[in-house]
Write an enzyme that holds these catalytic residues in place. Structure first.
Site, PDB file in Angstrom:
ATOM      1  N   SER A  43     -14.108 -18.794  16.276  1.00 11.37           N
ATOM      2  CA  SER A  43     -14.131 -19.164  17.695  1.00 11.37           C
ATOM      3  C   SER A  43     -14.869 -18.117  18.521  1.00 11.37           C
ATOM      4  O   SER A  43     -15.547 -18.457  19.490  1.00 11.37           O
ATOM      5  CB  SER A  43     -12.710 -19.379  18.222  1.00 11.37           C
ATOM      6  OG  SER A  43     -11.920 -18.225  18.058  1.00 11.37           O
ATOM      7  N   GLU A  44     -14.753 -16.831  18.161  1.00  8.21           N
ATOM      8  CA  GLU A  44     -15.496 -15.788  18.867  1.00  8.21           C
ATOM      9  C   GLU A  44     -15.944 -14.675  17.932  1.00  8.21           C
ATOM     10  O   GLU A  44     -15.234 -14.336  16.977  1.00  8.21           O
ATOM     11  CB  GLU A  44     -14.661 -15.150  19.987  1.00  8.21           C
ATOM     12  CG  GLU A  44     -14.904 -15.717  21.358  1.00  8.21           C
ATOM     13  CD  GLU A  44     -13.991 -16.900  21.643  1.00  8.21           C
ATOM     14  OE1 GLU A  44     -14.252 -17.624  22.621  1.00  8.21           O
ATOM     15  OE2 GLU A  44     -13.029 -17.094  20.890  1.00  8.21           O
ATOM     16  N   THR A  45     -17.112 -14.126  18.248  1.00  7.31           N
ATOM     17  CA  THR A  45     -17.567 -12.868  17.671  1.00  7.31           C
ATOM     18  C   THR A  45     -17.813 -11.918  18.840  1.00  7.31           C
ATOM     19  O   THR A  45     -18.484 -12.275  19.807  1.00  7.31           O
ATOM     20  CB  THR A  45     -18.850 -13.046  16.847  1.00  7.31           C
ATOM     21  OG1 THR A  45     -18.575 -13.897  15.724  1.00  7.31           O
ATOM     22  CG2 THR A  45     -19.359 -11.709  16.334  1.00  7.31           C
ATOM     23  N   HIS A  71      -8.447 -12.790  22.880  1.00  4.54           N
ATOM     24  CA  HIS A  71      -8.124 -12.377  21.512  1.00  4.54           C
ATOM     25  C   HIS A  71      -9.214 -11.496  20.914  1.00  4.54           C
ATOM     26  O   HIS A  71      -8.923 -10.573  20.149  1.00  4.54           O
ATOM     27  CB  HIS A  71      -7.847 -13.604  20.629  1.00  4.54           C
ATOM     28  CG  HIS A  71      -9.041 -14.266  20.057  1.00  4.54           C
ATOM     29  ND1 HIS A  71      -9.817 -15.158  20.758  1.00  4.54           N
ATOM     30  CD2 HIS A  71      -9.607 -14.175  18.826  1.00  4.54           C
ATOM     31  CE1 HIS A  71     -10.789 -15.596  19.978  1.00  4.54           C
ATOM     32  NE2 HIS A  71     -10.704 -15.012  18.807  1.00  4.54           N
TER      33      HIS A  71
END
Length: 257
Positions: A43-45, A71
């Site tokens: 979902s995220e880097t 997060h």
């Protein structure tokens, strides 16, 4: 280049929300950072570079860069305090959402985030069709916040991702009063190519202001009821929300390009 994958808002791997973290000496091009993000397919880097005493922090989804991510911030602070600068207990991040400070408190990391101002909006049929149930109330900040009748409705929700894309707001959050927790929620981000975000810190910058007002208290324990699950210990401070959680290291890797 070294990359860490950290499960945020969990005390063990395979829980919470995984984020990839790259703490670098110098910035890569946006094109390369997007390619790394899409290769990770999380979902995220998060990408961070130390600039003076602070770190510059940026967050990418497979659908593009975003302005706030809880997060992945917690995951980046975990990497810095565990592996990069283990002597520090406070990490300051310069971001698109201003200064974000994360403080290490034992096994917990406490983040200080801006809260979103919520505007009540009308419940329309497009929301009902997209979500699958009729919300009791709906509010709009950066994201759309839908208040549901029960924890069961939140847990059992199976929204239509294509129809969610037509609704206002960057993400969609559904929430209800919890049984064991003050509130439960789930977060969906199909506009960012993330069907469900397992534990969404920036979403709680909407969720906590609502429940603080509704429950008449500022200290809340929130649970994100995704399949992975995650617990957030929150304090509402008006224009700010403090969120504490744990993190677990899933993997380290060397990226070659």
């Amino acid at each position: 280049m070294k990359q860490y994958v950290v499960d945020a808002f969990s005390d063990k791997v395979f829980g919470g929300n995984p984020a990839a973290v790259c703490v670098m000496d110098n910035w890569l091009s946006d094109e390369i950072m997007m390619k790394i993000t899409r290769e990770n397919n999380l979902s995220e880097t998060a990408f961070a570079v130390k600039e003076g005493e602070d770190y510059r922090l940026r967050w990418f989804t497979t659908g593009g860069e975003i302005d706030l991510c809880g997060h992945a911030t917690l995951a980046t602070a975990y990497v810095i305090t565990k592996f990069i600068e283990p002597e520090v207990t406070e990490v300051r991040f310069q971001t698109h959402s201003g200064l974000l400070v994360v403080v290490s408190k034992g096994d917990f990391l406490e983040m200080d985030f801006p809260s979103y101002e919520l505007k009540k909006v009308e419940v329309i049929e497009a929301m009902v069709e997209a979500i699958g149930v009729r919300p009791l109330e709906v509010y709009l900040g950066r994201d759309l916040l839908c208040v549901l009748e029960s924890e069961e409705e939140v847990r059992n929700l199976n929204p239509n991702m294509e129809k969610l894309k037509a609704l206002d707001g960057q993400l969609l959050h559904v929430t209800a009063k919890g049984k064991e927790f003050d509130c439960v929620s789930r977060s969906f981000a199909p506009k960012l190519n993330v069907p469900e975000d397992p534990v969404c810190g920036s979403g709680h910058c909407h969720i906590i202001p609502f429940w603080a007002g509704r429950l008449g208290k500022n200290d809340l324990v929130a649970y994100q009821a995704s399949s992975r699950g995650g617990t957030l210990y929150c304090e509402y401070q008006g224009d700010r929300v403090k969120m504490s959680g744990k993190a677990a290291l899933y993997s380290t890797a060397d990226i070659n390009f």
